[in-house]
Write a protein that holds these residues in place. Sequence first.
Motif, PDB file in Angstrom:
ATOM      1  N   PRO A   1      -2.345   1.194   8.028  1.00 15.60           N
ATOM      2  CA  PRO A   1      -3.592   0.858   8.735  1.00 15.60           C
ATOM      3  C   PRO A   1      -4.818   0.743   7.817  1.00 15.60           C
ATOM      4  O   PRO A   1      -5.824   0.161   8.210  1.00 15.60           O
ATOM      5  N   ALA A   2      -4.732   1.250   6.603  1.00 20.43           N
ATOM      6  CA  ALA A   2      -5.853   1.131   5.662  1.00 20.43           C
ATOM      7  C   ALA A   2      -5.935  -0.261   5.026  1.00 20.43           C
ATOM      8  O   ALA A   2      -6.929  -0.600   4.396  1.00 20.43           O
ATOM      9  N   ALA A   3      -4.896  -1.080   5.215  1.00 20.02           N
ATOM     10  CA  ALA A   3      -4.871  -2.422   4.629  1.00 20.02           C
ATOM     11  C   ALA A   3      -5.824  -3.350   5.380  1.00 20.02           C
ATOM     12  O   ALA A   3      -6.037  -3.210   6.585  1.00 20.02           O
ATOM     13  N   VAL A   4      -6.384  -4.323   4.654  1.00 21.78           N
ATOM     14  CA  VAL A   4      -7.312  -5.287   5.252  1.00 21.78           C
ATOM     15  C   VAL A   4      -6.570  -6.439   5.932  1.00 21.78           C
ATOM     16  O   VAL A   4      -7.191  -7.248   6.628  1.00 21.78           O
TER      17      VAL A   4
ATOM     18  N   ALA B   1       2.565  -4.926  -5.718  1.00 19.46           N
ATOM     19  CA  ALA B   1       2.987  -3.549  -5.999  1.00 19.46           C
ATOM     20  C   ALA B   1       4.105  -3.166  -5.037  1.00 19.46           C
ATOM     21  O   ALA B   1       3.943  -2.326  -4.160  1.00 19.46           O
ATOM     22  N   ILE B   2       5.227  -3.842  -5.224  1.00 18.35           N
ATOM     23  CA  ILE B   2       6.386  -3.696  -4.344  1.00 18.35           C
ATOM     24  C   ILE B   2       7.554  -3.203  -5.193  1.00 18.35           C
ATOM     25  O   ILE B   2       7.801  -3.741  -6.277  1.00 18.35           O
TER      26      ILE B   2
ATOM     27  N   ALA C   1       0.823  -1.209   0.000  1.00 20.68           N
ATOM     28  CA  ALA C   1       0.000   0.000   0.000  1.00 20.68           C
ATOM     29  C   ALA C   1       0.857   1.260   0.000  1.00 20.68           C
ATOM     30  O   ALA C   1       0.394   2.330   0.390  1.00 20.68           O
ATOM     31  N   GLY C   2       2.087   1.153  -0.462  1.00 16.07           N
ATOM     32  CA  GLY C   2       2.965   2.313  -0.569  1.00 16.07           C
ATOM     33  C   GLY C   2       2.774   3.001  -1.908  1.00 16.07           C
ATOM     34  O   GLY C   2       1.701   2.934  -2.522  1.00 16.07           O
TER      35      GLY C   2
ATOM     36  N   ASP D   1      -0.835  -5.000   3.543  1.00 14.69           N
ATOM     37  CA  ASP D   1       0.399  -4.281   3.834  1.00 14.69           C
ATOM     38  C   ASP D   1       0.719  -4.478   5.307  1.00 14.69           C
ATOM     39  O   ASP D   1      -0.193  -4.537   6.143  1.00 14.69           O
ATOM     40  N   ASP D   2       1.989  -4.559   5.639  1.00 18.61           N
ATOM     41  CA  ASP D   2       2.396  -4.794   7.017  1.00 18.61           C
ATOM     42  C   ASP D   2       2.368  -3.551   7.892  1.00 18.61           C
ATOM     43  O   ASP D   2       2.380  -3.664   9.115  1.00 18.61           O
TER      44      ASP D   2
END
Length: 163
Positions: A37-40, A59-60, A9-10, A33-34
């Motif tokens: 906070p918006a990640a599920v 997407a890394i 999520a970056g 995403d680790d």
Amino acid sequence: MRKLLILGAGQYGMVAKEIAESTGNYDGVAFLDDSNPAAVGALYEYERFRQEFDCAVAAIGNSEMRMRLIGRLAFAGYEVPALIHPRAYVSPSAVIGMGSFIEPMAVVHTDSSVGIGCIISAGTVINHNAVIGDGCHLNCGTVVRSSASVAAGTTSGYGEIIG
């Protein structure tokens, strides 16, 4: 319609989300995403979401990690689509590998090939008959000359001419 899970999520995750939304092909988009906070969920919890999401991309920025995750997603049964912005030009004879992102205003010309898990940034021109190896990141404004080959894992500089 399909649902897309984005691993990361970056900055590249946000790019992938915007491209996916611009296509109109997805009912929903969510992140793993680790640290966001918006990640599920966490990055490596992708198997837990397989019933809810039929598509997933990695997407890394790190090419090796991106390629490893693409392999794991495909093995887990996800469709790993190429995300192509509607304002990019991709020739009908070009081949785009799974999990690649083609950003707006990029050109992938006649009989060119873009490998698996590539990031083709805005304004990049891949001229005819060029071959881009797996896991490449061609930064904004890169020009790949006709019939050139770009080695797997290559990251170009901004405005670089290759070939």
